[in-house]
Design a protein around this motif. Structure first.
Motif, PDB file in Angstrom:
ATOM      1  N   ALA A  61      -5.267  25.803 -15.694  1.00 19.96           N
ATOM      2  CA  ALA A  61      -5.884  25.739 -16.672  1.00 19.96           C
ATOM      3  C   ALA A  61      -5.822  27.150 -17.604  1.00 19.96           C
ATOM      4  O   ALA A  61      -4.399  27.476 -17.456  1.00 19.96           O
ATOM      5  N   MET A  62      -6.613  26.148 -18.628  1.00 23.06           N
ATOM      6  CA  MET A  62      -6.589  27.611 -19.692  1.00 23.06           C
ATOM      7  C   MET A  62      -7.130  29.025 -20.273  1.00 23.06           C
ATOM      8  O   MET A  62      -8.457  28.291 -19.550  1.00 23.06           O
ATOM      9  N   ARG A  63      -7.029  30.371 -20.100  1.00 23.88           N
ATOM     10  CA  ARG A  63      -7.686  30.983 -20.312  1.00 23.88           C
ATOM     11  C   ARG A  63      -7.207  31.657 -20.816  1.00 23.88           C
ATOM     12  O   ARG A  63      -6.592  32.354 -22.364  1.00 23.88           O
ATOM     13  N   THR A  64      -8.629  32.441 -22.646  1.00 29.26           N
ATOM     14  CA  THR A  64      -8.228  33.458 -23.693  1.00 29.26           C
ATOM     15  C   THR A  64      -8.762  34.601 -22.487  1.00 29.26           C
ATOM     16  O   THR A  64      -9.903  34.769 -22.481  1.00 29.26           O
ATOM     17  N   ILE A  65      -7.702  35.659 -23.317  1.00 25.78           N
ATOM     18  CA  ILE A  65      -8.071  36.791 -23.023  1.00 25.78           C
ATOM     19  C   ILE A  65      -8.315  37.923 -24.501  1.00 25.78           C
ATOM     20  O   ILE A  65      -7.211  37.751 -25.944  1.00 25.78           O
ATOM     21  N   GLU A  66      -8.804  38.635 -24.576  1.00 26.48           N
ATOM     22  CA  GLU A  66      -9.056  39.885 -25.396  1.00 26.48           C
ATOM     23  C   GLU A  66      -9.531  41.127 -25.091  1.00 26.48           C
ATOM     24  O   GLU A  66     -10.305  41.659 -24.490  1.00 26.48           O
ATOM     25  N   ASN A  67      -8.469  41.634 -25.759  1.00 30.40           N
ATOM     26  CA  ASN A  67      -8.909  43.126 -24.732  1.00 30.40           C
ATOM     27  C   ASN A  67      -8.853  43.630 -24.187  1.00 30.40           C
ATOM     28  O   ASN A  67     -10.031  44.521 -23.018  1.00 30.40           O
ATOM     29  N   ARG A  68      -8.163  42.816 -23.125  1.00 27.88           N
ATOM     30  CA  ARG A  68      -7.928  43.057 -21.795  1.00 27.88           C
ATOM     31  C   ARG A  68      -6.774  42.568 -20.885  1.00 27.88           C
ATOM     32  O   ARG A  68      -5.783  42.094 -21.527  1.00 27.88           O
ATOM     33  N   ALA A  69      -7.024  41.703 -19.378  1.00 28.90           N
ATOM     34  CA  ALA A  69      -5.339  41.476 -19.322  1.00 28.90           C
ATOM     35  C   ALA A  69      -6.142  40.676 -17.865  1.00 28.90           C
ATOM     36  O   ALA A  69      -6.948  40.520 -17.611  1.00 28.90           O
ATOM     37  N   VAL A  70      -4.612  40.242 -17.493  1.00 25.59           N
ATOM     38  CA  VAL A  70      -4.842  39.047 -16.309  1.00 25.59           C
ATOM     39  C   VAL A  70      -3.755  39.125 -15.784  1.00 25.59           C
ATOM     40  O   VAL A  70      -2.085  39.261 -16.268  1.00 25.59           O
ATOM     41  N   ALA A  71      -3.692  38.825 -14.047  1.00 24.83           N
ATOM     42  CA  ALA A  71      -2.805  38.868 -13.523  1.00 24.83           C
ATOM     43  C   ALA A  71      -2.777  37.673 -12.220  1.00 24.83           C
ATOM     44  O   ALA A  71      -3.775  37.683 -12.119  1.00 24.83           O
ATOM     45  N   THR A  72      -1.989  36.730 -11.727  1.00 28.13           N
ATOM     46  CA  THR A  72      -2.216  35.885 -11.366  1.00 28.13           C
ATOM     47  C   THR A  72      -0.930  35.961  -9.871  1.00 28.13           C
ATOM     48  O   THR A  72       0.592  36.725 -10.364  1.00 28.13           O
ATOM     49  N   SER A  73      -1.719  35.832  -9.087  1.00 25.22           N
ATOM     50  CA  SER A  73      -0.432  36.309  -7.602  1.00 25.22           C
ATOM     51  C   SER A  73      -0.368  34.959  -6.619  1.00 25.22           C
ATOM     52  O   SER A  73      -1.722  34.278  -6.420  1.00 25.22           O
ATOM     53  N   SER A  74       0.778  34.340  -6.438  1.00 24.34           N
ATOM     54  CA  SER A  74       1.060  33.404  -5.948  1.00 24.34           C
ATOM     55  C   SER A  74       2.224  33.314  -4.559  1.00 24.34           C
ATOM     56  O   SER A  74       3.186  33.504  -4.707  1.00 24.34           O
ATOM     57  N   PRO A  75       1.463  33.677  -3.774  1.00 28.68           N
ATOM     58  CA  PRO A  75       2.117  33.992  -2.362  1.00 28.68           C
ATOM     59  C   PRO A  75       3.543  32.827  -1.859  1.00 28.68           C
ATOM     60  O   PRO A  75       4.689  33.442  -1.866  1.00 28.68           O
ATOM     61  N   MET A  76       3.660  31.461  -2.738  1.00 29.45           N
ATOM     62  CA  MET A  76       4.902  30.616  -2.367  1.00 29.45           C
ATOM     63  C   MET A  76       5.034  30.630  -3.082  1.00 29.45           C
ATOM     64  O   MET A  76       6.549  30.312  -3.522  1.00 29.45           O
ATOM     65  N   ALA A  77       5.017  31.627  -4.481  1.00 32.87           N
ATOM     66  CA  ALA A  77       6.172  32.299  -5.377  1.00 32.87           C
ATOM     67  C   ALA A  77       7.212  32.462  -5.498  1.00 32.87           C
ATOM     68  O   ALA A  77       8.800  32.023  -5.447  1.00 32.87           O
ATOM     69  N   THR A  78       7.461  33.404  -4.044  1.00 37.26           N
ATOM     70  CA  THR A  78       8.421  33.384  -3.298  1.00 37.26           C
ATOM     71  C   THR A  78       7.975  33.934  -1.789  1.00 37.26           C
ATOM     72  O   THR A  78       8.022  34.078  -1.524  1.00 37.26           O
ATOM     73  N   PRO A  79       8.501  32.083  -1.246  1.00 34.61           N
ATOM     74  CA  PRO A  79       8.755  32.287  -0.057  1.00 34.61           C
ATOM     75  C   PRO A  79       9.496  33.369   0.823  1.00 34.61           C
ATOM     76  O   PRO A  79      10.735  33.087   0.740  1.00 34.61           O
ATOM     77  N   VAL A  80       8.467  33.808   1.958  1.00 32.92           N
ATOM     78  CA  VAL A  80       8.467  34.380   2.865  1.00 32.92           C
ATOM     79  C   VAL A  80       8.636  33.962   4.348  1.00 32.92           C
ATOM     80  O   VAL A  80       6.596  34.024   4.610  1.00 32.92           O
ATOM     81  N   GLY A  81       9.335  33.370   5.078  1.00 36.23           N
ATOM     82  CA  GLY A  81       8.323  32.180   6.061  1.00 36.23           C
ATOM     83  C   GLY A  81       7.917  31.150   5.390  1.00 36.23           C
ATOM     84  O   GLY A  81       8.233  31.217   4.806  1.00 36.23           O
ATOM     85  N   SER A  82       6.794  31.073   6.538  1.00 38.09           N
ATOM     86  CA  SER A  82       6.128  29.728   6.178  1.00 38.09           C
ATOM     87  C   SER A  82       4.701  30.015   5.187  1.00 38.09           C
ATOM     88  O   SER A  82       3.951  29.786   4.430  1.00 38.09           O
ATOM     89  N   SER A  83       4.435  31.639   5.322  1.00 37.52           N
ATOM     90  CA  SER A  83       2.960  32.074   4.656  1.00 37.52           C
ATOM     91  C   SER A  83       3.142  32.696   2.871  1.00 37.52           C
ATOM     92  O   SER A  83       2.130  33.210   2.499  1.00 37.52           O
ATOM     93  N   GLY A  84       4.564  32.631   3.479  1.00 37.22           N
ATOM     94  CA  GLY A  84       4.804  33.170   1.342  1.00 37.22           C
ATOM     95  C   GLY A  84       5.225  34.915   1.648  1.00 37.22           C
ATOM     96  O   GLY A  84       5.117  35.798   2.764  1.00 37.22           O
ATOM     97  N   HIS A  85       4.994  35.919   0.316  1.00 36.18           N
ATOM     98  CA  HIS A  85       5.949  36.963  -0.288  1.00 36.18           C
ATOM     99  C   HIS A  85       4.223  38.038   0.513  1.00 36.18           C
ATOM    100  O   HIS A  85       4.832  39.032   0.702  1.00 36.18           O
ATOM    101  N   ILE A  86       3.110  37.593   0.219  1.00 36.90           N
ATOM    102  CA  ILE A  86       1.994  38.710   0.001  1.00 36.90           C
ATOM    103  C   ILE A  86       1.640  38.044   1.864  1.00 36.90           C
ATOM    104  O   ILE A  86       1.081  37.876   2.169  1.00 36.90           O
ATOM    105  N   VAL A  87       2.083  39.652   1.781  1.00 40.96           N
ATOM    106  CA  VAL A  87       1.873  39.730   3.815  1.00 40.96           C
ATOM    107  C   VAL A  87       1.099  40.610   4.022  1.00 40.96           C
ATOM    108  O   VAL A  87       0.777  42.214   3.248  1.00 40.96           O
ATOM    109  N   HIS A  88       0.648  40.627   5.275  1.00 44.60           N
ATOM    110  CA  HIS A  88      -0.900  41.688   6.121  1.00 44.60           C
ATOM    111  C   HIS A  88      -0.501  41.493   7.443  1.00 44.60           C
ATOM    112  O   HIS A  88       0.420  40.488   8.227  1.00 44.60           O
ATOM    113  N   PRO A  89      -0.977  43.063   8.249  1.00 37.52           N
ATOM    114  CA  PRO A  89      -0.999  42.814   9.857  1.00 37.52           C
ATOM    115  C   PRO A  89      -1.697  41.611  10.269  1.00 37.52           C
ATOM    116  O   PRO A  89      -1.084  41.232  11.858  1.00 37.52           O
ATOM    117  N   VAL A  90      -2.907  41.736   9.429  1.00 37.24           N
ATOM    118  CA  VAL A  90      -3.837  40.570  10.425  1.00 37.24           C
ATOM    119  C   VAL A  90      -4.129  38.905   9.516  1.00 37.24           C
ATOM    120  O   VAL A  90      -3.737  38.145   9.890  1.00 37.24           O
TER     121      VAL A  90
END
Length: 289
Positions: free
Chosen positions: A203-232
Motif C-alpha cells: 500500500a501507499m500512504r500519504t502523511i502531512e504533519n503527522r507520523a507513521v510507524a510500522t511493526s512486523s514481527p518476522m522482520a527480525t525472527p526470534v523463534g517461530s513468532s518473531g521479535h515482538i514478544v509477550h508472556p501470553v
C-alpha cells in the motif's frame, strides 16, 4: 533489538519554489539501522540544524541503548533502581500511556523474556517477571520489580524522531521528513510505502504533519513468532502500521497492536491523536481503520 526494520520506503516528495525548496539532508545510522533527515530551507541554518539533530539522536541512544553498559537504561536494568534524567522520565510516561491504551500489550518489561528466547534461557521464569504494573515511579526515581529489565525498542526510535522533528520546527523548518526508524513528515504531503517482510509492498500512504510507524514481527525472527514478544499473546498480524500525531505513540502502538484482536485495534484507532491503522493479516490481506 534496536535494529528492527519498519519497511517504510519514501516513494515520492514534492517540488516548491526554488527559494523555499532548497533541499538539505543527512543519512547515517541510528539505533543500529539506517536513518535519514530531509529538510528544506536556507543553507546557512540547515547545517547547524542537522548537527543539532545528530546530537539529539546520540543523546537518545545514550539514554536507552541496551548494548552500552553506560546507558541510563543499562544501568537501571543492572541495579534495579535509579534516578533518571528528565528526558528518560518523559519516555517512561509515554510508555505508560501506550501500555494503558493497548490493555498491557505494549509492555517494556518483556526484555527478560526476549533475552531468554534468544539465549535459550528459562522462558517460564522470564514470563513471571513481566509486568509494567510492577515498575514504580516516584519523582525521577525508577524502581523495577524483582528480576525485571526494561526495553524501549518499541518506542525509543519514535521518541528520537519526535525530538528531531520538533527541534527542526522550532528553528523555522516547515518542510521536513525525519526517519529514525519511524517517519514524521511536516509541511506538504509525503508519500510512503507500507511493505510486509513476507508479502512485499502492499500500500501507499500519504502523511502531512503527522507520523507513521510500522511493526512486523518476522522482520527480525526470534523463534517461530518473531521479535515482538509477550508472556501470553502471540502476534496476530504480519504487519501493523499506525499513523498518529507523534512518532513515539505511533511506534508504541504499532508494536502493541501486532498482538491485538480487532476490537482493541478499532478502539485504539478512534483515540485522539491516532489517525489510521493498517493491518496486514498472515495471508497478506489489508484491513484499515
Amino acid at each position: 533489538m534496536m535494529d528492527r526494520r519498519r519497511f517504510l520506503a519514501v516513494a515520492a516528495c514534492f517540488a516548491g519554489s526554488p527559494a523555499l525548496a532548497q533541499r538539505h539532508g543527512w543519512t547515517g545510522r541510528a539505533f543500529g539501522a539506517e536513518a535519514s533527515i530531509e529538510l528544506h530551507g536556507p543553507s546557512d541554518v540547515a547545517a547547524r540544524a542537522l548537527e543539532t539533530a545528530r546530537a539529539l539522536i546520540a543523546e537518545v541512544e545514550g539514554l536507552f541503548s541496551l548494548y552500552d553498559p553506560r546507558s541510563e537504561l543499562a544501568l537501571l536494568n543492572a541495579h534495579g533502581a535509579r534516578q533518571v534524567p528528565e528526558r528518560f522520565m518523559d519516555l517512561m510516561q509515554l510508555a505508560d500511556a501506550a501500555y494503558r491504551m493497548t490493555d498491557g500489550l505494549f509492555d517494556p518489561t518483556v526484555q527478560p523474556l526476549w533475552r531468554a528466547l534468544v539465549d535459550g534461557g528459562d522462558v517460564m521464569a522470564a514470563r513471571a517477571r513481566i509486568g509494567w504494573d510492577q515498575v514504580t515511579l516516584q519523582g525521577r526515581e525508577v524502581t523495577l520489580g524483582q528480576g525485571q529489565a526494561l526495553t524501549f525498542n518499541g518506542i525509543a526510535q519514535g521518541f528520537a524522531t519526535d525530538l528531531v522533528s520538533d527541534m527542526l520546527r522550532s528553528r523555522g523548518f516547515e518542510r521536513t521528513l525525519v526517519n529514525i526508524g519511524e517517519h514524521r513528515g511536516t509541511g506538504r504531503p509525503w508519500r510512503l510505502g507500507v511493505s510486509d517482510p513476507i508479502h512485499g509492498m502492499l500500500a501507499m500512504r500519504t502523511i502531512e504533519n503527522r507520523a507513521v510507524a510500522t511493526s512486523s514481527p518476522m522482520a527480525t525472527p526470534v523463534g517461530s513468532s518473531g521479535h515482538i514478544v509477550h508472556p501470553v499473546q502471540l502476534p496476530r498480524w504480519s504487519t501493523v502500521s499506525v499513523e498518529a500525531d507523534t512518532a513515539a505513540m505511533a511506534d508504541a502502538l504499532s508494536t502493541g497492536l501486532v498482538l491485538a484482536d480487532l476490537d482493541l485495534v478499532k478502539r485504539v484507532s478512534t483515540t485522539s491523536g491516532v489517525h489510521r491503522t493498517t493491518l496486514v493479516d498472515p495471508g497478506g490481506d489489508l484491513i484499515t481503520f
